[in-house]
Design an enzyme around this catalytic site. Sequence first.
Site, mmCIF file in Angstrom:
data_model
loop_
_atom_site.group_PDB
_atom_site.id
_atom_site.type_symbol
_atom_site.label_atom_id
_atom_site.label_comp_id
_atom_site.label_asym_id
_atom_site.label_seq_id
_atom_site.Cartn_x
_atom_site.Cartn_y
_atom_site.Cartn_z
ATOM 1 N N GLY A 13 0.730 -1.291 -0.124
ATOM 2 C CA GLY A 13 -0.140 0.160 -0.045
ATOM 3 C C GLY A 13 1.003 1.198 0.037
ATOM 4 N N ASN A 14 0.182 2.455 0.189
ATOM 5 C CA ASN A 14 1.062 3.778 0.281
ATOM 6 C C ASN A 14 0.231 4.549 1.411
ATOM 7 O OD1 ASN A 14 -0.995 5.292 -1.219
ATOM 8 N ND2 ASN A 14 -0.693 3.864 -2.885
ATOM 9 N N ARG A 15 0.694 5.699 1.602
ATOM 10 C CA ARG A 15 0.290 6.663 2.850
ATOM 11 C C ARG A 15 -0.740 7.530 2.408
ATOM 12 N NH1 ARG A 15 5.751 8.235 6.050
ATOM 13 N NH2 ARG A 15 4.101 9.129 7.359
ATOM 14 N N SER A 16 -1.207 7.457 1.034
ATOM 15 C CA SER A 16 -2.412 8.295 1.005
ATOM 16 C C SER A 16 -3.736 8.126 2.029
ATOM 17 C CB SER A 16 -2.803 8.225 -0.408
ATOM 18 O OG SER A 16 -3.889 8.981 -0.929
ATOM 19 N N ALA A 55 -3.618 7.876 -5.399
ATOM 20 C CA ALA A 55 -2.039 7.584 -5.427
ATOM 21 C C ALA A 55 -2.130 6.126 -5.955
ATOM 22 C CB ALA A 55 -1.564 7.736 -4.123
#
Length: 236
Positions: A33-36, A100
Amino acid sequence: IQDLLSEPTLAGRRVLITAGGTREPLDPVRFLGNRSSGRQGVALAQAARDAGAQVTLIATHLEVPAPHGVALVHASSALELREAVFAHAEGQDALIMNAAVADFRPASIEGSKIKKRDEHSAPVIELVRNPDILAEVVSARGANDRLPPVVVGFAAETGDEQGTVLDYGKAKLARKGCELLVVNEVGANLTFGTDSNTIQVLFADGKPAVSAAGSKIEVARVVIEQLAAEINGHTA
Ligand code: CTP
Ligand code: CA
């Protein structure tokens, strides 16, 4: 006759917005995943709705609730997001690609949970490139005039010895082929998960960049105002 001093409005317009961060599955219980947080995308949906637009929000992983008064669609991975974007893009006046999107995904999704097989070894995860959804929409417009005439990209950039945030933004705008690119500067404590943002809106038609700073809703209103001017310009 429109009052030249009145704010541009999105009444009667349709706007498709993607928000949040994609999750790329690895096995049945894990993902990359990512931090958005999705805050900026949700704020854009609110601002577009408040400007009178009929909004469709494609939500990937959000840490905040989706706003009322918008049509909500869910997607998780980049491939699902691409499906959802193409399923909803026709007939829209604009697409705002705020999500994102993971640039890479695991090359294969394991059917069962990846286990520790022995005392010490660890798996190596092979990644493959995801499609560039924004670039695909831009290029598909050549053969389909129902796709949105105005496409807005978002770019989180950091400056370095090779160039400023603005330099990287201009290069990305040209590479992506979209009409507007909203660039924001990111760093360890900037932007992700916080409620404020500093942005510059860049225009493909050479109009000077517009800067804004403030809460994500304040910044969203500026982006929507610039988008409205662009949409109205396209149909004028
Ligand atoms: N984007 C997309 N599909 C991808 C990656 C990005 O549609 N696979 C969109 C994003 O939603 C955003 C814009 O492209 O609107 C710019 O994303 P960004 O990650 O800044 O651009 P990249 O081309 O992926 O470049 P970088 O290598 O700097 O990450
Ligand atoms: Ca990227």
